[in-house]
Design a protein around this motif. Structure first.
Motif, PDB file in Angstrom:
ATOM      1  N   ASP B 167       0.929  -1.221   0.065  1.00  0.00           N
ATOM      2  CA  ASP B 167      -0.068  -0.018   0.150  1.00  0.00           C
ATOM      3  C   ASP B 167       0.819   1.327  -0.156  1.00  0.00           C
ATOM      4  O   ASP B 167       0.929   1.988   1.020  1.00  0.00           O
ATOM      5  N   PRO B 168       1.900   1.208  -1.297  1.00  0.00           N
ATOM      6  CA  PRO B 168       2.943   2.209  -1.010  1.00  0.00           C
ATOM      7  C   PRO B 168       2.591   3.851  -1.026  1.00  0.00           C
ATOM      8  O   PRO B 168       3.568   4.620  -0.497  1.00  0.00           O
ATOM      9  N   GLU B 169       1.487   4.277  -1.372  1.00  0.00           N
ATOM     10  CA  GLU B 169       1.204   5.580  -1.427  1.00  0.00           C
ATOM     11  C   GLU B 169       1.380   6.223   0.017  1.00  0.00           C
ATOM     12  O   GLU B 169       1.897   7.442   0.128  1.00  0.00           O
ATOM     13  N   ARG B 170       0.941   5.703   1.047  1.00  0.00           N
ATOM     14  CA  ARG B 170       1.141   6.250   2.274  1.00  0.00           C
ATOM     15  C   ARG B 170       2.551   6.364   2.625  1.00  0.00           C
ATOM     16  O   ARG B 170       2.935   7.207   3.173  1.00  0.00           O
ATOM     17  N   PHE B 171       3.488   5.691   2.179  1.00  0.00           N
ATOM     18  CA  PHE B 171       4.717   5.856   2.480  1.00  0.00           C
ATOM     19  C   PHE B 171       5.532   6.934   1.519  1.00  0.00           C
ATOM     20  O   PHE B 171       6.433   7.352   1.873  1.00  0.00           O
ATOM     21  N   VAL B 172       5.026   6.975   0.386  1.00  0.00           N
ATOM     22  CA  VAL B 172       5.335   8.068  -0.733  1.00  0.00           C
ATOM     23  C   VAL B 172       5.038   9.440   0.086  1.00  0.00           C
ATOM     24  O   VAL B 172       5.746  10.286   0.163  1.00  0.00           O
ATOM     25  N   ASP B 173       3.949   9.689   0.620  1.00  0.00           N
ATOM     26  CA  ASP B 173       3.466  10.645   1.288  1.00  0.00           C
ATOM     27  C   ASP B 173       4.278  11.040   2.549  1.00  0.00           C
ATOM     28  O   ASP B 173       4.633  11.968   2.858  1.00  0.00           O
ATOM     29  N   GLY B 174       4.265   9.740   3.245  1.00  0.00           N
ATOM     30  CA  GLY B 174       5.243   9.951   4.538  1.00  0.00           C
ATOM     31  C   GLY B 174       6.611  10.619   4.447  1.00  0.00           C
ATOM     32  O   GLY B 174       7.012  11.340   4.987  1.00  0.00           O
ATOM     33  N   ALA B 175       7.061   9.715   3.374  1.00  0.00           N
ATOM     34  CA  ALA B 175       8.462   9.986   3.148  1.00  0.00           C
ATOM     35  C   ALA B 175       8.610  11.491   2.627  1.00  0.00           C
ATOM     36  O   ALA B 175       9.644  12.199   2.948  1.00  0.00           O
TER      37      ALA B 175
END
Lengths: 229, 229, 229, 229, 229, 229
Positions: B167-175
């Motif tokens: 569910d990578p968008e959350r990590f794209v956003d977080g990073a």
């Protein structure tokens, strides 16, 4: 319960701690604001006109919480933790009788912020605990306390925007970014905002949790729920 | 110049340090990636299928920088800084011969991250300096070094997105949020992004500035240019 | 709200954190106790008999708060933060699902306390925040949080005294002295008692104030009211 | 009064703490030496021959203070703070019954040094205070205690030189440079030498001054006595 | 790129930071020197004559790098971080417009050094980052940055020797010993010299690597190549 | 050997450090006392009468150790680390020529204590090492040195009681509680008392052990000798 907020310049309370002050007020606390310098250097216009304009702006912003700010009127850009400033702060504390004082961190970016913080360290004596607000951009700052200001974000933005002479949108943006970041450090819900502070225990103030509004609610970290194709 | 990146799980290198690794590569450094666990717990699907999928995702992400990652295949969620892990890391360092190793901070949020960091503290010995990446959300972390990754933001996002199972968008956003925040701490230009790190001097590595790509360029703080109406 | 207390030996929970646990229970929290070692070395008698006696004592003490303690039964005096202990702690956390874990500080006086603290640092991962209890005698300890246990002093003393095999009066005295001292650091009222703790922010647990019962109430410092003869 | 010195490799006691041990002996203290690893990796020759040679060298060096060293014989380059090492250290402490233990700092340069230091932190429990020796080159080390070894410099050099297999002159030089530097930090007289240590208070060991030989005598700083031409 | 060096007394810049300033100049930086006190107490001769002699000495030393020093002429031995000193430093910074300021550490040995460091903390505000030079003898100092001054050692010695009134050989020796020690902490090559500094991140200056000349080149640690007889 | 004790108010030396001073005297040290403020605010009576009374009380207390205190007579409640105070302290040090100075910690509870500590930091320069006394209640204080004052407890109590205007029993109690606690941190024998201090190394004072009377004697921790019924 009375909270004394001290900013070096007319817009510092709004940028660095207004959300927390709004949260305090919502919980029934009485507020007092003090602004150490006249703000004469915050622009490239006539200093006297700027001082007058900024005083009006600060009065308008504080008024959003029903507060009439005190102006200590030290010269902008020249604050020093000397007897004059310390004496003025002692008189202020003696008059206001706050339960909590909030001001800049001693390592914040602006020399005036540092000087005000240094002076309050002496002036507060054992009369009132001193809480240090987040530095500009959070640089070099390790928070010990967080306050959820999600419910007060619009009011904080409005307060900052009262400072029309200061090109305030940059501070609205900067504060929101910092406050969003601090909320994320607590794993706050999407859209949550928090102001962060640092407190060093000093007798008789070893644990001041009860003086602060709550942190963002705790939330568990979750793993992916994606399926694997 | 060779940089060894070590992540506890298949997507950690991408989230925590990929921009810096891209910057290193752009300066001519050789890269090596090692992933400590098999990632079997990163979802609610069949572990074996997940391990296989994540291995492919990590391989795809690393491939964006021309790297073939090494998989140490310790069980996800059970990393311990014991002889097995320390021995595996020593063998890795001995084989790769890196000039710099980057891994998680010892107080990062995940037990596996902490264990990997603890183990590398022993395994690195005097062979290679160890740089600690920002913690998740930057919580409890005081950076000593910043790396400008503005030019590598798209590649970093693409690398994180390779981890489709997570569910990578959350990590794209977080990073991106964290990296934007770190850039602001340097007063980076609008849109600038930075990854932040912490380094503790240990003989013979007292100052490792030369091993790191540059920080965001310095920019002066400016006062308001508004006129007073 | 559920609190997991972890002690290295059968009487550690009682000595170091029982007042706080009683305060948590009084506020409605659910409690769980875990004892890492069998306590076989806490005396100069037959180890097997001692283990049995101490298990009964711990059960009696925990029963004062309606808790049935879990015994992890690692050998007394030989605790090591290895895969076995970390694994046992992970299983415990997974089963109990606590909102807060309290254990010894990593620099407490006893090797078993240190090992348990080290192991929990890994095992807690991002599942639960870990609070460190005051060290024996408070040596080398800088508290960040205080809990008023004045209303629970008798129950704490009774709990410690349940450990008849341990010559418990010395611990009743020691704990009361430490707790009185910690209350004085808050300028607590005469007779006030407090337990002190240290918390280090780790994502997602940046501010855990809401998880802890209140500190001693704030009281002003007063000057002499004596007349001068 | 008995002092236990623990080195990771056969020459570490000599390089890092021999002067202090000589000073302790001169004051009447009994000494015990323990060497954690077999030293098989300290050269490019046959490991078995090297182990044998280094054991003889360590025995010769320790003999200068009338001590017969204990060899724990863990494999060189692979020390880990696990149950085996911690257990061996506990047995050693139980047998020797020292009043003070001296070993490497937890952030010293060599992984074996770090592991030994970590293991002793657990093993020492409340039986013996642990003093950490200066790191290699003093990198990343903030001393809390200094010991004047000026009167024992020749013996220390001789002890280091006993380690013929290690190309010892470089260590004689390195140690003398470090020891001269540490003496200068105390404004020691010209030619003075000191070893530096760090101690963290842990119950029941809050102040261990009495266990250490004296620091270099205090000397005032003087201003120029030159005349102005 | 412009670097402002600030010393409390006429020879402090030379002793504590001249090598780094020479390295900056070699890289093309512009330099400015300011000396806070008149140096009247640096000897047992007529103060007025001493002031005059030391001014000439400082001018001669600075001239080695083509710099004409500024003399702030505060009384030697009586420096206080008050409005006068802070104001003078603000004026200086405003005039010089430096990119980097280097001065004494706040815990250096001399009260004047401490006061200058305190005053510059306020005066620098957000205009310029402040780097703290190594303390006398390195006592109580933990460096964060090292600068290789090997190529500038002779010039540094010559600069110190310009201060003929100060019995300068003792400072040439002391500085070389300290600089050799700092280079060893980086495992510098034999004969290498380094000056060490400490920097605390403050907005907008979170990472100032680019402002400093390089550290000693990294060198691996080598084991013995001796054969075993 | 001469020790200079500096208190902000007429009873501070007695409360915070009198036991250590008595121990110093018993070892043959010469003592000097200086009181920074006139104590006019320590009560609700006529300030002039209070100043006179407190001067007599301080003289009586110091007389117990054969000392005639010096009164610097700065106004109570308004101490600031400015040129006047720093100058007075420099003159005092120059006259007394002490080997050791003891004063309040920079984070003690009272603004006057903090200001005196700040001022002495500058004034002491390299002339004398400064030791910081325990804070009120020990809040926020991490001791580095402990002094056994068990043999001087009665004299300390008598000295505090000399301050009749200050309602002294509360300070006798408070000091004894703190001193008992500090002795317990050393595992002192039942009834032992200790004063605790903090020292930060500054050139030329890197290790001042020789200047301080001994800590409480070391005592082993014992396990239960109870039998199991």
């Amino acid at each position: 319960m009375k909270v004394l907020a001290l900013g070096a310049h007319p817009d510092d309370i709004e940028i660095f701690m207004f959300g927390t002050l709004a949260a305090c007020a919502a919980l029934g606390a009485e507020l007092a604001f003090a602004i150490a310098t006249d703000g004469a250097k915050g622009g490239k216009v006539d200093p006297a006109a700027l001082v007058k304009a900024r005083r009006e702006e600060a009065t308008e912003a504080a008024g959003l919480l029903g507060v009439t700010p005190r102006f200590l009127d030290f010269p902008d850009g020249a604050l020093v933790a000397d007897a004059a400033l310390i004496g003025a702060l002692k008189a202020l504390i003696s008059e206001v009788q706050p339960d909590l004082a909030i001001t800049h961190a001693p390592n914040d970016y602006h020399g005036d912020h540092r000087a005000l913080s240094d002076a309050l360290r002496i002036a507060a004596s054992f009369a009132v605990p001193v809480l240090h607000a987040d530095t500009l951009g959070g640089t070099g700052f390790s928070p010990t306390h967080y306050v959820d200001i999600s419910a007060h974000a619009d009011l904080k933005a409005k307060a900052i925007r009262s400072h029309r002479s200061q090109d305030p949108e940059r501070f609205v943006d900067g504060a929101r970014t910092l406050n969003a970041f601090r909320a994320r450090q607590c794993n706050g819900a999407p859209g949550a905002l928090a102001e962060a502070f640092r407190f060093e225990p000093v007798f008789p103030f070893a644990d001041i949790r009860e003086l602060l509004p709550p942190a963002p609610p705790m939330r568990p970290v979750t793993v992916s729920t994606k399926t694997v194709s």
